[in-house]
Motif scaffolding. Structure first.
Motif, PDB file in Angstrom:
ATOM      1  N   ALA A   1      17.947  68.513  37.636  1.00  0.00           N
ATOM      2  CA  ALA A   1      17.543  67.237  38.249  1.00  0.00           C
ATOM      3  C   ALA A   1      16.543  67.474  39.376  1.00  0.00           C
ATOM      4  CB  ALA A   1      18.778  66.523  38.788  1.00  0.00           C
ATOM      5  N   ASP A   2      15.472  66.659  39.359  1.00  0.00           N
ATOM      6  CA  ASP A   2      14.395  66.827  40.338  1.00  0.00           C
ATOM      7  C   ASP A   2      14.506  65.718  41.387  1.00  0.00           C
ATOM      8  OD1 ASP A   2      12.148  67.645  41.627  1.00  0.00           O
ATOM      9  OD2 ASP A   2      10.777  67.343  39.932  1.00  0.00           O
ATOM     10  N   GLY A   3      15.258  66.000  42.435  1.00  0.00           N
ATOM     11  CA  GLY A   3      15.475  64.993  43.483  1.00  0.00           C
ATOM     12  C   GLY A   3      14.234  64.799  44.336  1.00  0.00           C
ATOM     13  N   GLY A   4      14.132  63.632  44.938  1.00  0.00           N
ATOM     14  CA  GLY A   4      13.015  63.329  45.842  1.00  0.00           C
ATOM     15  C   GLY A   4      13.545  62.749  47.133  1.00  0.00           C
ATOM     16  N   PRO A   5      12.678  62.126  47.923  1.00  0.00           N
ATOM     17  CA  PRO A   5      13.094  61.589  49.220  1.00  0.00           C
ATOM     18  C   PRO A   5      14.255  60.598  49.133  1.00  0.00           C
ATOM     19  CG  PRO A   5      10.712  61.617  49.060  1.00  0.00           C
ATOM     20  CD  PRO A   5      11.229  62.019  47.719  1.00  0.00           C
ATOM     21  N   GLU A   6      14.295  59.823  48.050  1.00  0.00           N
ATOM     22  CA  GLU A   6      15.377  58.824  47.931  1.00  0.00           C
ATOM     23  C   GLU A   6      16.744  59.517  47.861  1.00  0.00           C
ATOM     24  OE1 GLU A   6      16.668  55.564  44.562  1.00  0.00           O
ATOM     25  OE2 GLU A   6      14.589  56.252  44.594  1.00  0.00           O
ATOM     26  N   GLU A   7      16.825  60.558  47.016  1.00  0.00           N
ATOM     27  CA  GLU A   7      18.093  61.294  46.893  1.00  0.00           C
ATOM     28  C   GLU A   7      18.376  62.097  48.164  1.00  0.00           C
ATOM     29  OE1 GLU A   7      15.714  61.346  44.538  1.00  0.00           O
ATOM     30  OE2 GLU A   7      16.691  60.335  42.848  1.00  0.00           O
ATOM     31  N   ALA A   8      17.297  62.594  48.764  1.00  0.00           N
ATOM     32  CA  ALA A   8      17.474  63.360  50.013  1.00  0.00           C
ATOM     33  C   ALA A   8      18.088  62.466  51.084  1.00  0.00           C
ATOM     34  CB  ALA A   8      16.123  63.901  50.485  1.00  0.00           C
ATOM     35  N   ARG A   9      17.607  61.245  51.147  1.00  0.00           N
ATOM     36  CA  ARG A   9      18.124  60.279  52.127  1.00  0.00           C
ATOM     37  C   ARG A   9      19.605  60.009  51.861  1.00  0.00           C
ATOM     38  NH1 ARG A   9      16.418  58.861  56.979  1.00  0.00           N
ATOM     39  NH2 ARG A   9      18.166  57.595  57.588  1.00  0.00           N
TER      40      ARG A   9
ATOM     41  N   ALA B   1      21.701  61.911  50.422  1.00  0.00           N
ATOM     42  CA  ALA B   1      22.490  63.118  50.709  1.00  0.00           C
ATOM     43  C   ALA B   1      22.742  63.258  52.212  1.00  0.00           C
ATOM     44  CB  ALA B   1      21.760  64.351  50.169  1.00  0.00           C
ATOM     45  N   ILE B   2      21.717  63.063  53.028  1.00  0.00           N
ATOM     46  CA  ILE B   2      21.923  63.253  54.479  1.00  0.00           C
ATOM     47  C   ILE B   2      22.777  62.122  55.035  1.00  0.00           C
ATOM     48  CG2 ILE B   2      19.702  62.201  55.206  1.00  0.00           C
ATOM     49  CD1 ILE B   2      21.370  65.207  56.896  1.00  0.00           C
ATOM     50  N   GLU B   3      22.663  60.927  54.450  1.00  0.00           N
ATOM     51  CA  GLU B   3      23.530  59.829  54.916  1.00  0.00           C
ATOM     52  C   GLU B   3      24.989  60.127  54.574  1.00  0.00           C
ATOM     53  OE1 GLU B   3      21.704  56.239  53.463  1.00  0.00           O
ATOM     54  OE2 GLU B   3      20.185  56.273  55.077  1.00  0.00           O
ATOM     55  N   ALA B   4      25.223  60.709  53.392  1.00  0.00           N
ATOM     56  CA  ALA B   4      26.598  61.075  53.016  1.00  0.00           C
ATOM     57  C   ALA B   4      27.140  62.131  53.984  1.00  0.00           C
ATOM     58  CB  ALA B   4      26.629  61.601  51.584  1.00  0.00           C
ATOM     59  N   ALA B   5      26.289  63.105  54.319  1.00  0.00           N
ATOM     60  CA  ALA B   5      26.717  64.155  55.249  1.00  0.00           C
ATOM     61  C   ALA B   5      27.005  63.546  56.624  1.00  0.00           C
ATOM     62  CB  ALA B   5      25.640  65.237  55.367  1.00  0.00           C
ATOM     63  N   GLY B   6      26.173  62.594  57.029  1.00  0.00           N
ATOM     64  CA  GLY B   6      26.364  61.928  58.327  1.00  0.00           C
ATOM     65  C   GLY B   6      27.679  61.161  58.356  1.00  0.00           C
ATOM     66  N   ARG B   7      27.979  60.449  57.259  1.00  0.00           N
ATOM     67  CA  ARG B   7      29.225  59.663  57.208  1.00  0.00           C
ATOM     68  C   ARG B   7      30.458  60.568  57.211  1.00  0.00           C
ATOM     69  NH1 ARG B   7      26.385  56.804  53.327  1.00  0.00           N
ATOM     70  NH2 ARG B   7      27.441  57.918  51.642  1.00  0.00           N
ATOM     71  N   ALA B   8      30.339  61.718  56.551  1.00  0.00           N
ATOM     72  CA  ALA B   8      31.517  62.598  56.411  1.00  0.00           C
ATOM     73  C   ALA B   8      31.797  63.400  57.686  1.00  0.00           C
ATOM     74  CB  ALA B   8      31.307  63.555  55.234  1.00  0.00           C
TER      75      ALA B   8
ATOM     76  N   SER C   1       9.032  70.330  50.231  1.00  0.00           N
ATOM     77  CA  SER C   1       8.649  69.812  51.546  1.00  0.00           C
ATOM     78  C   SER C   1       9.071  68.351  51.697  1.00  0.00           C
ATOM     79  CB  SER C   1       7.156  70.006  51.805  1.00  0.00           C
ATOM     80  OG  SER C   1       6.425  69.358  50.805  1.00  0.00           O
ATOM     81  N   ALA C   2       8.954  67.547  50.632  1.00  0.00           N
ATOM     82  CA  ALA C   2       9.312  66.127  50.747  1.00  0.00           C
ATOM     83  C   ALA C   2      10.808  65.968  51.031  1.00  0.00           C
ATOM     84  CB  ALA C   2       8.929  65.388  49.468  1.00  0.00           C
ATOM     85  N   VAL C   3      11.627  66.771  50.358  1.00  0.00           N
ATOM     86  CA  VAL C   3      13.077  66.663  50.543  1.00  0.00           C
ATOM     87  C   VAL C   3      13.477  67.151  51.935  1.00  0.00           C
ATOM     88  CG1 VAL C   3      15.274  67.687  49.785  1.00  0.00           C
ATOM     89  CG2 VAL C   3      13.699  66.710  48.111  1.00  0.00           C
ATOM     90  N   VAL C   4      12.978  68.316  52.311  1.00  0.00           N
ATOM     91  CA  VAL C   4      13.425  68.893  53.589  1.00  0.00           C
ATOM     92  C   VAL C   4      12.894  68.074  54.767  1.00  0.00           C
ATOM     93  CG1 VAL C   4      13.442  70.978  55.014  1.00  0.00           C
ATOM     94  CG2 VAL C   4      13.700  71.169  52.533  1.00  0.00           C
ATOM     95  N   GLU C   5      11.678  67.553  54.630  1.00  0.00           N
ATOM     96  CA  GLU C   5      11.118  66.705  55.696  1.00  0.00           C
ATOM     97  C   GLU C   5      11.948  65.438  55.894  1.00  0.00           C
ATOM     98  OE1 GLU C   5       6.892  66.633  54.810  1.00  0.00           O
ATOM     99  OE2 GLU C   5       6.598  65.581  56.724  1.00  0.00           O
ATOM    100  N   THR C   6      12.455  64.897  54.794  1.00  0.00           N
ATOM    101  CA  THR C   6      13.322  63.715  54.900  1.00  0.00           C
ATOM    102  C   THR C   6      14.541  64.054  55.747  1.00  0.00           C
ATOM    103  OG1 THR C   6      12.613  62.992  52.710  1.00  0.00           O
ATOM    104  CG2 THR C   6      14.658  62.028  53.537  1.00  0.00           C
ATOM    105  N   TRP C   7      15.049  65.254  55.572  1.00  0.00           N
ATOM    106  CA  TRP C   7      16.244  65.662  56.314  1.00  0.00           C
ATOM    107  C   TRP C   7      15.936  65.954  57.779  1.00  0.00           C
ATOM    108  CZ3 TRP C   7      18.101  69.585  52.006  1.00  0.00           C
ATOM    109  CH2 TRP C   7      18.632  68.854  50.945  1.00  0.00           C
ATOM    110  N   THR C   8      14.867  66.738  58.014  1.00  0.00           N
ATOM    111  CA  THR C   8      14.576  67.091  59.420  1.00  0.00           C
ATOM    112  C   THR C   8      14.143  65.857  60.204  1.00  0.00           C
ATOM    113  OG1 THR C   8      12.345  67.764  58.771  1.00  0.00           O
ATOM    114  CG2 THR C   8      13.979  69.520  59.001  1.00  0.00           C
TER     115      THR C   8
END
Ligand code: ADP
Length: 484
Positions: A44-52, A54-61, A216-223
């Motif tokens: 699966a080729d995730g992008g910024p939407e999935e990255a967002r 993922a980090i929101e799930a991590a934030g909630r948990a 870069s798109a995924v990691v930038e969404t996270w940072t």
């Protein structure tokens, strides 16, 4: 899980908030076997939407996970350790198929990665704190340690299991949630590891994984999310600098395991058999594709002939081939780019006067193979003295004095590891003190160990992984002043 490489049993989806899922676009990217060029999976080729997501799930948990008990976290890590060991053959087969290393080395990496999980399961219950009194005696100073918060983990392709384990384990032990992006060249091992953590009982949202062809798109969404509090990266110095700049915008804590340019020094009094044995490990482990790989061999002029001859003989006897086949000792390089780089570095060294003692060719057939190579009389202004070779090429330069070799060894912006071979304890200690590196191997070609703090100085990075201080990278100190 089965005990050999089984394409039908692979996990190939993103793992977000406790669920395997496809990319919203349905996009995938291929994973190639570097020994055969066969496409072994589409991931699966995730992008910024999935990255967002993922980090929101991590934030909630984070809030609940940060309050989990140390014993709970230790038990999850311990179960994951046992599952990794039980699935050694399965994990090793995946790693060999996507990365190329021989199965025996892949099994060794599984054992090392598993040890990281066991080590941090033991550290999870010993986080501790401190207690002291102010100098005027009026205040009790209580120091507690808390999880730093959601972490961004980014790993390279050369040790697909160990690099993930080395970051995930201390983050779990400390009580941090995570978003994890494995290298696009080797995502399958990481996805198998994630499934193991799920089976070990890790709660939903604690570990989220996004595989992607757009790092870069995924990691930038996270940072840039404002949710992540820390980034732990292993990879090139060049990408590390980009991520440090991104981390600065949100003042994120940063651990960086970056490149190396390890000197391997053989003094006049060295035991040459030991030095050759150490050189084989320091150079040839992982086909030379390791940041700890010996990059520059400096050998005292009085022993350079004997060392080079014995080393070249052993190197020439290595069996090169598909890592999945019995007897293979050296697999392919990871991709065409790596192979081209090695070829051009050897050509450059030869044009500057180096002699090829063995190797220096590409075998026929498919796969990114390069014949293990020993060069001698390498000029210090050759490109391979100033860049990571990341391939099975040893470059030997003779030296005359200890002061000269220390100057040469330290004349680099990197400072990860240095290897020294000598039978004289005084000289060993002098070199240990004077080498500008984070790790020193004396009469050994291997320094990695779960109980040891792995990491470099100068442009080789920030922070340490493993050892007693490994968990500190994922903890904040809080001090409470109590009037007494
Ligand atoms: P290597 O040279 O070992 O491949 P890289 O530094 O290129 O090392 O890659 C290490 C990891 O960093 C991989 O997971 C890769 O996808 C990721 N990466 C590469 N470029 C970027 C970037 N611009 N931003 C974030 N991650 C990146």
């Amino acid at each position: 899980m089965s005990s050999s490489f089984d394409p039908s049993g692979l996990h190939t989806e993103l793992f977000i908030d406790g669920a395997w899922q496809k990319a919203a676009s349905g996009a995938t990217f291929p994973v190639e076997n570097p020994a055969t060029h066969e496409i072994i999976a589409h991931v699966a080729d995730g992008g910024p939407e999935e990255a967002r997501a993922a980090i929101e799930a991590a934030g909630r948990a984070q809030a609940a996970w940060g309050k989990s008990t140390p014993r709970e976290r230790a038990d999850i890590l311990r179960r994951a350790f046992e599952l990794v060991i039980a699935n050694t053959d399965h994990l090793a087969a995946i790693m060999t198929a996507e990365m190329g290393k021989p199965l025996a080395e892949a099994r060794g990496e599984v054992a090392y990665g598993a040890e990281m999980l066991r080590w941090f399961s033991e550290e999870a219950v010993r986080i501790g704190g401190d207690n002291t009194t102010s100098v005027d005696g009026n205040t009790r100073i209580m120091i507690t340690k808390e999880p730093i918060g959601p972490c961004v983990l980014v790993t390279p392709w050369n040790f697909p299991l160990a690099m993930g384990a080395r970051k995930i384990a201390p983050a779990i032990a400390a009580g941090c949630t995570m978003v994890f992006k494995p290298a696009e060249l080797t995502p399958l091992t990481s996805l198998a590891l994630v499934q193991i953590f799920r089976e070990a009982g890790l709660p939903d949202g604690v570990l989220n994984v996004v595989t992607t062809s757009s790092a870069s798109a995924v990691v930038e969404t996270w940072t840039g999310s404002g949710i992540a509090r820390k980034i732990s990266f292993t990879g090139s110095t060049q990408v590390g600098k980009i991520l440090l700049r991104q981390a600065a915008d949100n003042v994120m804590r940063s651990s960086m395991e970056l490149g190396g340019n390890a000197p391997f020094i053989v003094l006049a009094d060295a035991d040459i058999e030991k030095a050759v044995d150490g050189a084989m490990k320091a150079k040839m482990r992982n086909m030379g594709e390791a940041c700890t790989a010996a990059n520059r061999f400096y050998v005292h002029r009085t022993v350079v002939g004997e060392f080079s001859e014995k080393f070249a003989k052993k190197i020439s006897e290595l069996q090169v081939g598909n890592g999945a086949l019995a007897g293979t000792e050296v697999g392919p390089l990871i991709e065409q780019k790596g192979l081209d780089k090695v070829e051009s570095l050897v050509a450059d060294a030869v044009s500057k006067g180096a002699r090829i003692l063995t190797g220096g060719t590409r075998p026929e057939g498919p796969g990114y193979f390069y014949t293990p190579t020993v060069l001698t009389d390498v000029s210090i202004d050759s490109e391979l003295m100033n860049t990571e070779i990341f391939g099975p090429v040893a470059a030997i330069t003779p030296f005359d004095s200890e002061d000269e070799v220390l100057r040469l060894a330290n004349d680099t912006e990197w400072g990860l590891v240095g290897y020294v071979f000598t039978e004289n304890m005084g000289k060993a200690l002098r070199f240990s003190q004077e080498l500008e590196v984070g790790m020193v191997g004396i009469n050994t070609g291997v320094v990695s160990n779960p109980a040891a703090p792995f990491g470099g100085i100068k442009q080789s990075g920030l922070g340490r992984e493993g050892g007693k201080i490994g968990i500190e990278e994922f903890l904040e100190y809080k001090y409470t002043a109590i009037a007494i």
